[in-house]
Design an enzyme around this catalytic site. Structure first.
Site, short mmCIF file in Angstrom:
data_model
loop_
_atom_site.label_atom_id
_atom_site.label_comp_id
_atom_site.label_asym_id
_atom_site.label_seq_id
_atom_site.Cartn_x
_atom_site.Cartn_y
_atom_site.Cartn_z
N GLN A 31 0.86 -1.31 0.03
CA GLN A 31 0.11 -0.08 -0.06
C GLN A 31 0.82 1.17 0.24
O GLN A 31 2.00 1.12 0.37
CB GLN A 31 -1.00 -0.16 1.22
CG GLN A 31 -0.17 -0.31 2.53
CD GLN A 31 -1.02 -1.08 3.63
OE1 GLN A 31 -2.30 -1.07 3.48
NE2 GLN A 31 -0.41 -1.86 4.30
N HIS A 62 -8.35 3.38 20.23
CA HIS A 62 -7.53 1.92 20.63
C HIS A 62 -8.22 1.67 22.04
O HIS A 62 -8.18 0.38 22.42
CB HIS A 62 -6.09 2.25 20.91
CG HIS A 62 -5.49 2.49 19.37
ND1 HIS A 62 -4.86 3.52 18.88
CD2 HIS A 62 -5.54 1.43 18.47
CE1 HIS A 62 -4.36 3.38 17.92
NE2 HIS A 62 -4.88 2.14 17.38
N ASP A 86 0.43 0.03 13.87
CA ASP A 86 0.74 1.16 14.36
C ASP A 86 1.46 1.03 15.70
O ASP A 86 1.95 1.68 16.63
CB ASP A 86 -0.28 2.47 14.30
CG ASP A 86 -1.55 1.94 14.59
OD1 ASP A 86 -2.43 1.68 14.05
OD2 ASP A 86 -1.90 1.57 15.89
N GLU A 106 0.18 -8.92 11.03
CA GLU A 106 0.09 -7.62 10.47
C GLU A 106 0.66 -7.90 9.16
O GLU A 106 1.77 -8.71 8.82
CB GLU A 106 1.13 -6.61 10.90
CG GLU A 106 1.42 -5.34 9.95
CD GLU A 106 0.38 -4.74 9.32
OE1 GLU A 106 -0.56 -4.10 10.23
OE2 GLU A 106 0.13 -4.65 8.16
N GLY A 139 -3.87 -11.78 7.53
CA GLY A 139 -4.72 -12.21 8.81
C GLY A 139 -5.75 -13.09 8.37
O GLY A 139 -6.14 -14.01 9.04
N ASP A 156 -8.23 -4.76 13.97
CA ASP A 156 -7.88 -3.49 13.86
C ASP A 156 -7.31 -3.23 12.18
O ASP A 156 -6.04 -2.99 12.02
CB ASP A 156 -6.64 -3.17 14.80
CG ASP A 156 -6.03 -1.71 14.62
OD1 ASP A 156 -5.23 -1.63 15.10
OD2 ASP A 156 -6.90 -0.86 13.97
N THR A 158 -7.51 -1.73 7.95
CA THR A 158 -7.98 -0.86 7.33
C THR A 158 -9.35 -1.06 6.67
O THR A 158 -9.95 -1.93 7.23
CB THR A 158 -7.22 -0.63 5.81
OG1 THR A 158 -6.92 -2.17 5.41
CG2 THR A 158 -5.66 -0.20 6.39
#
Ligand code: SAM
Length: 282
Positions: A31, A62, A86, A106, A139, A156, A158
């Site tokens: 990305q 969060h 992040d 991730e 994932g 979590d 996009t």
């Protein structure tokens, strides 16, 4: 001459943030990534032209996507985070002393590396915590292949674009179900219903065949523009969502950490959905 970041996530609506200082910009294998400073929100991470997290308001998102399922469950030992590059979600989950392990899956290692370097306040050391485990993988494949099990799974991700799209599919929710311990809880980043109403409807329909209690809860996250942000909730243990403020409050007290947005009262109230969101579940 100020450079502007313009997010055009929704047809007909965009938001602009001044890029007062660009810290990093790169097209990774997965990305487009940019990290910049904005005078209101501090440092901002954007992926494929969409704001992912900002130093200014990340605490709301969060805290709500981690403490609500963990304190509703009451006996979480292991948490799985899908996405979360992040590190903010891992930071919050690791605040619970009773949690033995937080695994984060991730897809894009560059997000972790660059957030560790240019957005360290968000992970705040989580990546170096001995209870933290990083897996670089998709994932969607991970949940279908792993033999491990978790008490809470946090998506979590996009938005359902690019690599994140698969994380909103029924097949993925089925895979998450197989990775949960009995009575475990799946929660998801589920968009802003006022401008992404279909995401709530779709997740409700795609989760319902696999979980007996599918609902949503909400919180306002300023840089996810359009009003309430929705969080998907899926479990077979209906009692979790019915946890009272006094029960959650005692668990929160025992956990022994402070928060900037989350309170037990906000926890309980967040499940009360306004009529326009309820209509999306019909
Ligand atoms: N808080 C943000 C939001 O609500 O949009 C999400 C932040 S986090 C940066 C999103 C992460 O999901 C990114 O690091 C991205 O690389 C990751 N991601 C996207 N698709 C993925 C997939 N299929 N498997 C694992 N991680 C994925």
């Amino acid at each position: 001459m100020t450079e502007w970041f313009e997010e055009q996530l929704h047809p007909g609506v965009s938001q602009r943030l001044s890029m007062d200082r660009v810290l990093f910009r790169e097209t990774t294998e997965h990305q487009d990534l940019v990290i910049f400073e904005n005078r209101i929100f501090g440092r901002v991470l954007a992926l494929d032209g969409v704001v992912q997290t900002t130093e200014g308001d990340e605490f709301i998102y969060h805290e709500m996507l981690s403490h609500v399922p963990i304190l509703a469950h009451g006996a979480v030992l292991r948490v799985l985070i899908i996405g979360g590059g992040d590190g903010g979600m891992a930071r919050e989950a690791l605040k619970h002393p009773g949690i033995d392990e937080v695994t984060m899956v991730e897809i894009d290692p560059s997000v972790v590396e660059l957030c560790r370097a240019h957005l360290p306040s968000i992970s705040a050391g989580a990546f170096d915590n001995p209870r933290f485990k990083l897996v670089i993988a998709d994932g969607a494949k991970f949940v279908e292949e792993t033999d491990a099990r978790w008490d809470v799974i946090i998506i979590d991700s996009t938005d359902p674009l690019g690599p994140g799209e698969v994380l909103f599919s029924e097949r993925f929710y089925r895979g998450c179900k197989r990775c949960l311990t009995p009575g475990g809880i799946l929660v998801t980043q589920n968009g802003v219903p006022y401008v992404q109403g279909a995401e709530v409807t779709n997740s409700h329909q795609r989760m319902s065949p696999h979980f007996s209690d599918v609902w949503f809860y909400v919180a306002p996250v300023p840089t996810y523009q359009g009003g309430h942000m929705a969080f998907g909730w899926a479990t077979d243990q209906a009692a979790h969502r019915a946890a009272t403020a006094s029960v959650v409050s005692e668990r929160f007290r025992r956990a022994g950490f402070d928060t900037r947005y989350y309170t037990p009262e906000v926890h309980v109230a967040s499940f009360a959905l306004p009529a326009n969101i309820l209509k999306l579940l019909a």
